[in-house]
Design a protein around this motif. Structure first.
Motif, PDB file in Angstrom:
ATOM      1  N   PHE A  69       0.840  -1.203   0.000  1.00  0.00           N
ATOM      2  CA  PHE A  69       0.000   0.000   0.000  1.00  0.00           C
ATOM      3  C   PHE A  69       0.876   1.256   0.000  1.00  0.00           C
ATOM      4  O   PHE A  69       0.575   2.245  -0.687  1.00  0.00           O
ATOM      5  CB  PHE A  69      -0.925   0.010   1.215  1.00  0.00           C
ATOM      6  CG  PHE A  69      -2.131  -0.894   1.112  1.00  0.00           C
ATOM      7  CD1 PHE A  69      -2.891  -0.942  -0.048  1.00  0.00           C
ATOM      8  CD2 PHE A  69      -2.510  -1.684   2.184  1.00  0.00           C
ATOM      9  CE1 PHE A  69      -4.012  -1.773  -0.138  1.00  0.00           C
ATOM     10  CE2 PHE A  69      -3.631  -2.511   2.108  1.00  0.00           C
ATOM     11  CZ  PHE A  69      -4.382  -2.556   0.936  1.00  0.00           C
ATOM     12  N   VAL A  76      -2.977   5.115  -6.229  1.00  0.00           N
ATOM     13  CA  VAL A  76      -4.365   4.893  -5.828  1.00  0.00           C
ATOM     14  C   VAL A  76      -4.441   4.883  -4.300  1.00  0.00           C
ATOM     15  O   VAL A  76      -3.574   4.312  -3.635  1.00  0.00           O
ATOM     16  CB  VAL A  76      -4.889   3.557  -6.414  1.00  0.00           C
ATOM     17  CG1 VAL A  76      -4.081   2.369  -5.942  1.00  0.00           C
ATOM     18  CG2 VAL A  76      -6.367   3.353  -6.104  1.00  0.00           C
ATOM     19  N   ASN A  78      -5.790   3.733  -0.567  1.00  0.00           N
ATOM     20  CA  ASN A  78      -6.195   2.427  -0.049  1.00  0.00           C
ATOM     21  C   ASN A  78      -7.153   2.580   1.132  1.00  0.00           C
ATOM     22  O   ASN A  78      -7.398   3.680   1.612  1.00  0.00           O
ATOM     23  CB  ASN A  78      -4.973   1.590   0.322  1.00  0.00           C
ATOM     24  CG  ASN A  78      -4.174   2.215   1.446  1.00  0.00           C
ATOM     25  OD1 ASN A  78      -4.600   2.244   2.591  1.00  0.00           O
ATOM     26  ND2 ASN A  78      -2.984   2.755   1.113  1.00  0.00           N
ATOM     27  N   CYS A 110     -10.440  -7.848  -9.998  1.00  0.00           N
ATOM     28  CA  CYS A 110      -9.721  -7.159 -11.075  1.00  0.00           C
ATOM     29  C   CYS A 110      -8.358  -7.830 -11.261  1.00  0.00           C
ATOM     30  O   CYS A 110      -7.426  -7.586 -10.495  1.00  0.00           O
ATOM     31  CB  CYS A 110      -9.574  -5.679 -10.740  1.00  0.00           C
ATOM     32  SG  CYS A 110     -11.160  -4.806 -10.722  1.00  0.00           S
ATOM     33  N   THR A 185      -6.786   1.459 -13.681  1.00  0.00           N
ATOM     34  CA  THR A 185      -6.094   1.438 -12.397  1.00  0.00           C
ATOM     35  C   THR A 185      -5.437   0.086 -12.150  1.00  0.00           C
ATOM     36  O   THR A 185      -4.306   0.009 -11.655  1.00  0.00           O
ATOM     37  CB  THR A 185      -7.071   1.773 -11.257  1.00  0.00           C
ATOM     38  OG1 THR A 185      -7.758   2.994 -11.549  1.00  0.00           O
ATOM     39  CG2 THR A 185      -6.333   1.928  -9.936  1.00  0.00           C
ATOM     40  N   THR A 186      -6.124  -0.985 -12.503  1.00  0.00           N
ATOM     41  CA  THR A 186      -5.558  -2.325 -12.336  1.00  0.00           C
ATOM     42  C   THR A 186      -4.243  -2.461 -13.099  1.00  0.00           C
ATOM     43  O   THR A 186      -3.235  -2.937 -12.559  1.00  0.00           O
ATOM     44  CB  THR A 186      -6.557  -3.390 -12.835  1.00  0.00           C
ATOM     45  OG1 THR A 186      -7.704  -3.375 -11.986  1.00  0.00           O
ATOM     46  CG2 THR A 186      -5.928  -4.776 -12.834  1.00  0.00           C
ATOM     47  N   VAL A 189      -1.407  -0.243 -11.538  1.00  0.00           N
ATOM     48  CA  VAL A 189      -0.860  -0.819 -10.316  1.00  0.00           C
ATOM     49  C   VAL A 189      -0.019  -2.049 -10.636  1.00  0.00           C
ATOM     50  O   VAL A 189       1.076  -2.251 -10.076  1.00  0.00           O
ATOM     51  CB  VAL A 189      -1.997  -1.165  -9.334  1.00  0.00           C
ATOM     52  CG1 VAL A 189      -1.457  -1.932  -8.138  1.00  0.00           C
ATOM     53  CG2 VAL A 189      -2.697   0.109  -8.859  1.00  0.00           C
ATOM     54  N   PHE A 209      -6.827  -7.738  -7.765  1.00  0.00           N
ATOM     55  CA  PHE A 209      -7.116  -6.641  -6.852  1.00  0.00           C
ATOM     56  C   PHE A 209      -8.613  -6.568  -6.593  1.00  0.00           C
ATOM     57  O   PHE A 209      -9.430  -7.024  -7.408  1.00  0.00           O
ATOM     58  CB  PHE A 209      -6.660  -5.297  -7.439  1.00  0.00           C
ATOM     59  CG  PHE A 209      -5.206  -5.254  -7.834  1.00  0.00           C
ATOM     60  CD1 PHE A 209      -4.209  -5.346  -6.886  1.00  0.00           C
ATOM     61  CD2 PHE A 209      -4.835  -5.100  -9.166  1.00  0.00           C
ATOM     62  CE1 PHE A 209      -2.867  -5.300  -7.250  1.00  0.00           C
ATOM     63  CE2 PHE A 209      -3.509  -5.044  -9.541  1.00  0.00           C
ATOM     64  CZ  PHE A 209      -2.518  -5.134  -8.583  1.00  0.00           C
ATOM     65  N   GLU A 210      -8.948  -5.959  -5.464  1.00  0.00           N
ATOM     66  CA  GLU A 210     -10.338  -5.613  -5.191  1.00  0.00           C
ATOM     67  C   GLU A 210     -10.403  -4.110  -4.962  1.00  0.00           C
ATOM     68  O   GLU A 210      -9.555  -3.531  -4.265  1.00  0.00           O
ATOM     69  CB  GLU A 210     -10.869  -6.377  -3.985  1.00  0.00           C
ATOM     70  CG  GLU A 210     -10.997  -7.862  -4.238  1.00  0.00           C
ATOM     71  CD  GLU A 210     -11.962  -8.537  -3.279  1.00  0.00           C
ATOM     72  OE1 GLU A 210     -12.965  -7.892  -2.900  1.00  0.00           O
ATOM     73  OE2 GLU A 210     -11.705  -9.684  -2.920  1.00  0.00           O
ATOM     74  N   PHE A 211     -11.404  -3.491  -5.553  1.00  0.00           N
ATOM     75  CA  PHE A 211     -11.592  -2.053  -5.435  1.00  0.00           C
ATOM     76  C   PHE A 211     -13.004  -1.755  -4.945  1.00  0.00           C
ATOM     77  O   PHE A 211     -13.938  -2.536  -5.158  1.00  0.00           O
ATOM     78  CB  PHE A 211     -11.401  -1.362  -6.788  1.00  0.00           C
ATOM     79  CG  PHE A 211     -10.003  -1.431  -7.342  1.00  0.00           C
ATOM     80  CD1 PHE A 211      -9.036  -0.520  -6.931  1.00  0.00           C
ATOM     81  CD2 PHE A 211      -9.651  -2.391  -8.279  1.00  0.00           C
ATOM     82  CE1 PHE A 211      -7.747  -0.573  -7.455  1.00  0.00           C
ATOM     83  CE2 PHE A 211      -8.377  -2.451  -8.809  1.00  0.00           C
ATOM     84  CZ  PHE A 211      -7.419  -1.544  -8.393  1.00  0.00           C
ATOM     85  N   LEU A 221      -8.326   1.149  -3.317  1.00  0.00           N
ATOM     86  CA  LEU A 221      -7.768  -0.204  -3.332  1.00  0.00           C
ATOM     87  C   LEU A 221      -8.017  -0.845  -1.974  1.00  0.00           C
ATOM     88  O   LEU A 221      -7.690  -0.263  -0.936  1.00  0.00           O
ATOM     89  CB  LEU A 221      -6.272  -0.141  -3.631  1.00  0.00           C
ATOM     90  CG  LEU A 221      -5.496  -1.449  -3.733  1.00  0.00           C
ATOM     91  CD1 LEU A 221      -6.067  -2.366  -4.801  1.00  0.00           C
ATOM     92  CD2 LEU A 221      -4.014  -1.162  -4.001  1.00  0.00           C
ATOM     93  N   VAL A 225      -3.272  -6.947  -0.908  1.00  0.00           N
ATOM     94  CA  VAL A 225      -2.730  -6.519  -2.196  1.00  0.00           C
ATOM     95  C   VAL A 225      -1.346  -7.120  -2.401  1.00  0.00           C
ATOM     96  O   VAL A 225      -0.475  -7.058  -1.529  1.00  0.00           O
ATOM     97  CB  VAL A 225      -2.685  -4.974  -2.300  1.00  0.00           C
ATOM     98  CG1 VAL A 225      -1.819  -4.360  -1.213  1.00  0.00           C
ATOM     99  CG2 VAL A 225      -2.222  -4.527  -3.672  1.00  0.00           C
TER     100      VAL A 225
END
Length: 300
Positions: A69, A76, A78, A110, A185-186, A189, A209-211, A221, A225
Motif C-alpha cells: 500500500f 491509488v 487504499n 480485477c 487502475t488495475t 498498479v 485486486f479488489e476495489f 484499493l 494486495v
C-alpha cells in the motif's frame, strides 16, 4: 461439495459485530461503522479451506499488504485507516488486523496478467484468447505476454470458483465509466508492482485486486494486495517458458494434496486431510521468503 473442512466460530469482541468469515479473513464492524479485517492463518486449496493452518501466514499477508500500500500510495488510495488493535481484541490479533474504510465494493475481481499461466493458459490453449482477448499464436506455459491484460472475474462464495468474464460483462455490471476506471487502475498498479518485483529478482506473473468506492465516489484499493495468496510470483533467475514455474505460494500444499501420499481424491467430494508438518513448514517458509525478498526486511 467444498468449502470449510472445519468452519471456525467467530471470536466475540465487545464493540465489534461479526460480518463474515472468509477463506482467510474474518470481517467485523466497529461502532464507528468501519471494517475490522483480521487475517487468519487459514489456507485454501482446490476450493477447500483446509483443516491445517500455516503459522504466521496472517501476519505475513497483512504486513506485506501494508508495505505494498505504501509503494502504491501515489497511484491509488487504499482502505487502511489504522493498524491499532481494537480495544478488547485478542492479543494474537496483533500484526494481522486492519481497521479499514467501509466501501461500496465493485462486484468483480480485477485481475492483471503479464504472463500466460493458470486458467488463462487453459483458455488460450482452447481458443487463443484469455477472457475473450485475442493473443498471438505460439505462446506456452510461462510466456510473457506482448502487453499486460485486464482479465476480470466474478467473485465467488467460499467453496466456489471465481469465473473469468469479459470486459463487456464488467461494463454491464458497473457501467462503462467505472469499468474503464477499474481496468486503467488495475493495469497501472500491476505495471508498478511488476517493476518493483523485478528489481528484487521476482516475476509478478499475475495478480488480482479488489476495489471499492468511498462516499465521495473515489476509487479505493481494498482487501489484501500483491501477497502470495492473491499473486503469482516466480524467481526471475529460473524462469523458463514451456514448463510450470516454481512459485512463492501454496504450491507445496497443492502438490501434496494431489499426490498419492495424501490419499485424497479431489474429484470424490470428500474433505481433504490435514497437512503433514513438513508441508506446513515448507509453505510457511515460502510465504516468509516472499515477504523478505520483496521488502528487504527480515521476518521475526
Amino acid at each position: 461439495m467444498s468449502g470449510f473442512v472445519e468452519k471456525p466460530e467467530p471470536v466475540e469482541v465487545p464493540g465489534l459485530v461479526h460480518l463474515h468469515t472468509g477463506k482467510v479473513r474474518d470481517l467485523y464492524q466497529n461502532e464507528a461503522g468501519d471494517l475490522v479485517m483480521v487475517a487468519s492463518d487459514r489456507i485454501s486449496a482446490y476450493d477447500w479451506v483446509l483443516p491445517t493452518e500455516i503459522p504466521d501466514k496472517g501476519r505475513v499477508l497483512t504486513q506485506l499488504s501494508l508495505w505494498w500500500f505504501d509503494q502504491l500510495a501515489d497511484l491509488v488510495p487504499n482502505h487502511v485507516l489504522s493498524t491499532t488493535l481494537p480495544e478488547g481484541a485478542p492479543a494474537d490479533w496483533k500484526g494481522r488486523t486492519l481497521v479499514c474504510k467501509s466501501l461500496e465494493m465493485a462486484p468483480v475481481e480485477c485481475v492483471a496478467r503479464g504472463y500466460l499461466t493458470g486458467s488463462g493458459l487453459v483458455e488460450y490453449e482452447e481458443s487463443r484468447t484469455v477472457c475473450g482477448l485475442a493473443l498471438p499464436p505460439g505462446l506456452v506455459n510461462g510466456s510473457e505476454l506482448p502487453a499486460a491484460i485486464f482479465t476480470p472475474a466474478t467473485k465467488a462464495a467460499v467453496g466456489d470458483h471465481d469465473e473469468n468474464v469479459s470486459y463487456e460483462e464488467v461494463a454491464r455490471l458497473v457501467g462503462p465509466e467505472t469499468a474503464a476506471e477499474l481496468r486503467q487502475t488495475t493495469l497501472a498498479v500491476y505495471s508498478r508492482a511488476l517493476d518493483v518485483a523485478r528489481e528484487r529478482g521476482l516475476i509478478l506473473a499475475d495478480t488480482k485486486f479488489e476495489f471499492g468506492h468511498d462516499a465521495d465516489g473515489t476509487l479505493i484499493l481494498a482487501d489484501e494486495v500483491l501477497t502470495p495468496d492473491s499473486s503469482r510470483y516466480w524467481p526471475a533467475d529460473t524462469w523458463e517458458p514451456g514448463r510450470a514455474q516454481p512459485s512463492f505460494d501454496k504450491q507445496f500444499v497443492r502438490d501434496w494434496l494431489t499426490s498419492e501420499a495424501s490419499g485424497w481424491d479431489r474429484h470424490a467430494e470428500q474433505p481433504p486431510p490435514a497437512l503433514p508438518e513438513e508441508v506446513v513448514d515448507r509453505t510457511r517458509a515460502k510465504y516468509i521468503e516472499a515477504y523478505e525478498r520483496l521488502t528487504g526486511v527480515s521476518w521475526g
